[in-house]
Design a protein around this motif. Structure first.
Motif, short mmCIF file in Angstrom:
data_model
loop_
_atom_site.label_atom_id
_atom_site.label_comp_id
_atom_site.label_asym_id
_atom_site.label_seq_id
_atom_site.Cartn_x
_atom_site.Cartn_y
_atom_site.Cartn_z
N ASN A 76 0.87 -1.17 0.00
CA ASN A 76 0.00 0.00 0.00
C ASN A 76 0.91 1.23 0.00
OD1 ASN A 76 -2.93 -1.12 0.85
ND2 ASN A 76 -1.31 -2.32 1.83
N VAL A 77 1.00 1.91 -1.13
CA VAL A 77 1.86 3.08 -1.25
C VAL A 77 1.09 4.27 -0.69
CG1 VAL A 77 3.18 4.55 -2.82
CG2 VAL A 77 2.95 2.09 -3.30
N LEU A 78 1.62 4.87 0.39
CA LEU A 78 0.91 5.96 1.06
C LEU A 78 1.11 7.28 0.32
CD1 LEU A 78 1.56 5.10 4.81
CD2 LEU A 78 -0.16 4.21 3.24
N GLY A 79 0.16 8.18 0.53
CA GLY A 79 0.19 9.49 -0.11
C GLY A 79 0.12 10.61 0.91
N ARG A 80 0.12 11.82 0.38
CA ARG A 80 0.01 13.02 1.22
C ARG A 80 -1.18 12.86 2.17
NH1 ARG A 80 -0.34 18.13 -2.11
NH2 ARG A 80 -2.23 17.12 -2.83
N GLY A 81 -0.98 13.21 3.42
CA GLY A 81 -2.04 13.11 4.41
C GLY A 81 -2.12 11.76 5.11
N HIS A 82 -1.22 10.84 4.80
CA HIS A 82 -1.25 9.51 5.41
C HIS A 82 -0.19 9.29 6.49
CE1 HIS A 82 -3.37 7.84 1.60
NE2 HIS A 82 -4.26 8.14 2.55
N SER A 83 0.39 10.36 7.03
CA SER A 83 1.44 10.17 8.04
C SER A 83 0.89 9.48 9.30
CB SER A 83 2.13 11.48 8.40
OG SER A 83 1.20 12.44 8.85
N ASP A 84 -0.37 9.76 9.69
CA ASP A 84 -0.96 9.07 10.84
C ASP A 84 -1.09 7.57 10.57
OD1 ASP A 84 -1.12 11.38 12.31
OD2 ASP A 84 -3.26 11.71 11.92
N LEU A 85 -1.44 7.22 9.35
CA LEU A 85 -1.54 5.81 8.96
C LEU A 85 -0.16 5.15 9.03
CD1 LEU A 85 -3.68 3.82 7.88
CD2 LEU A 85 -3.08 4.57 5.58
N ALA A 86 0.86 5.86 8.56
CA ALA A 86 2.23 5.33 8.64
C ALA A 86 2.64 5.09 10.08
CB ALA A 86 3.21 6.29 7.96
N LEU A 87 2.32 6.02 10.97
CA LEU A 87 2.67 5.86 12.39
C LEU A 87 1.89 4.72 13.04
CD1 LEU A 87 2.91 9.61 13.43
CD2 LEU A 87 4.80 7.98 13.18
N THR A 88 0.63 4.56 12.67
CA THR A 88 -0.19 3.46 13.21
C THR A 88 0.44 2.12 12.89
OG1 THR A 88 -2.24 4.71 13.12
CG2 THR A 88 -2.44 2.30 13.05
N PHE A 89 0.86 1.94 11.65
CA PHE A 89 1.41 0.66 11.24
C PHE A 89 2.88 0.50 11.59
CE2 PHE A 89 -2.53 0.55 8.91
CZ PHE A 89 -2.88 -0.79 8.97
N ALA A 90 3.53 1.55 12.07
CA ALA A 90 4.93 1.45 12.50
C ALA A 90 5.06 0.90 13.92
CB ALA A 90 5.60 2.83 12.42
N ARG A 91 3.98 0.96 14.68
CA ARG A 91 4.06 0.48 16.07
C ARG A 91 3.87 -1.03 16.14
NH1 ARG A 91 -1.03 -0.53 17.70
NH2 ARG A 91 -2.73 0.58 16.72
N LYS A 92 4.21 -1.59 17.29
CA LYS A 92 4.03 -3.02 17.54
C LYS A 92 2.58 -3.29 17.91
CE LYS A 92 8.45 -4.14 17.38
NZ LYS A 92 8.97 -4.86 16.26
N GLY A 93 2.15 -4.54 17.74
CA GLY A 93 0.82 -4.92 18.16
C GLY A 93 0.02 -5.59 17.07
N THR A 94 -1.05 -6.24 17.48
CA THR A 94 -1.90 -6.96 16.54
C THR A 94 -3.18 -6.21 16.21
OG1 THR A 94 -2.93 -8.15 18.36
CG2 THR A 94 -1.03 -9.21 17.31
N ASP A 95 -3.34 -5.01 16.76
CA ASP A 95 -4.57 -4.24 16.56
C ASP A 95 -4.41 -3.08 15.58
OD1 ASP A 95 -2.89 -2.73 18.14
OD2 ASP A 95 -4.45 -2.08 19.52
N LYS A 96 -3.41 -3.13 14.73
CA LYS A 96 -3.13 -2.01 13.83
C LYS A 96 -4.28 -1.72 12.87
CE LYS A 96 1.77 -3.10 13.80
NZ LYS A 96 2.91 -3.44 12.92
#
Length: 164
Positions: A76-96
């Motif tokens: 999934n290639v992220l675009g402008r405005g997706h930095s929150d999405l990038a941070l969500t998936f950068a963290r550990k856990g199974t609830d991303k």
């Protein structure tokens, strides 16, 4: 134990690599019916004929285990405005994926609203230090015309053609 010279070299290497502008993606796969995903900036086109890409995944990641087992992954290639999405998936856990819109596309999770999408089957797994490089045969690709999310000097941004 690591020598002081190696520690200094590692810090310098990280600083040099931080100065390289990279794309931001979320690589996804299924583990049974459960989606997995992680933010990845080590992503590149490898070949046009046949269409292939590569991504580097942490050797100990749950995502890599799912990719190994099922032999498929999505980018999934992220675009402008997706930095929150990038941070969500950068963290550990199974609830991303909690609260994230997604669909099953070509057998792998596709995040709603991303400007670029590539579905792949695993061609080869190559050891690469503390990561494994996954070579993928591209089986499907879609895109929209939206500026990409990039990562440079440890900050998210975007790129616009023609700006120097």
């Amino acid at each position: 134990m690591t020598s002081p010279a190696t520690q200094d070299f590692t810090a310098e290497f990280r600083d040099v690599m931080a100065s390289v502008c990279t794309p931001v993606t979320v690589v996804t796969a299924l583990d049974g019916a459960r989606p997995h995903g992680t933010t990845v900036s080590a992503f590149a086109s490898l070949s046009v004929s046949p269409p292939m890409v590569l991504v580097a995944l942490d050797r100990g990641s749950d995502l890599l285990a799912a990719v190994r087992e099922y032999g498929r992954f999505g980018i999934n290639v992220l675009g402008r405005g997706h930095s929150d999405l990038a941070l969500t998936f950068a963290r550990k856990g199974t609830d991303k994926f909690d609260g994230i819109g997604w669909t099953l596309s070509e057998g792998v999770p596709r995040i709603d609203g991303v400007p670029g999408w590539v579905a792949c089957s695993v061609a080869e797994l190559v050891d690469g230090g503390d990561h494994v490089v996954v070579l993928g045969h591209v089986e499907h690709a879609d895109r929209t015309d939206q500026p990409p999310l990039t990562y440079h000097r440890r900050t998210f941004g975007t790129h616009s053609a023609g700006q120097e």
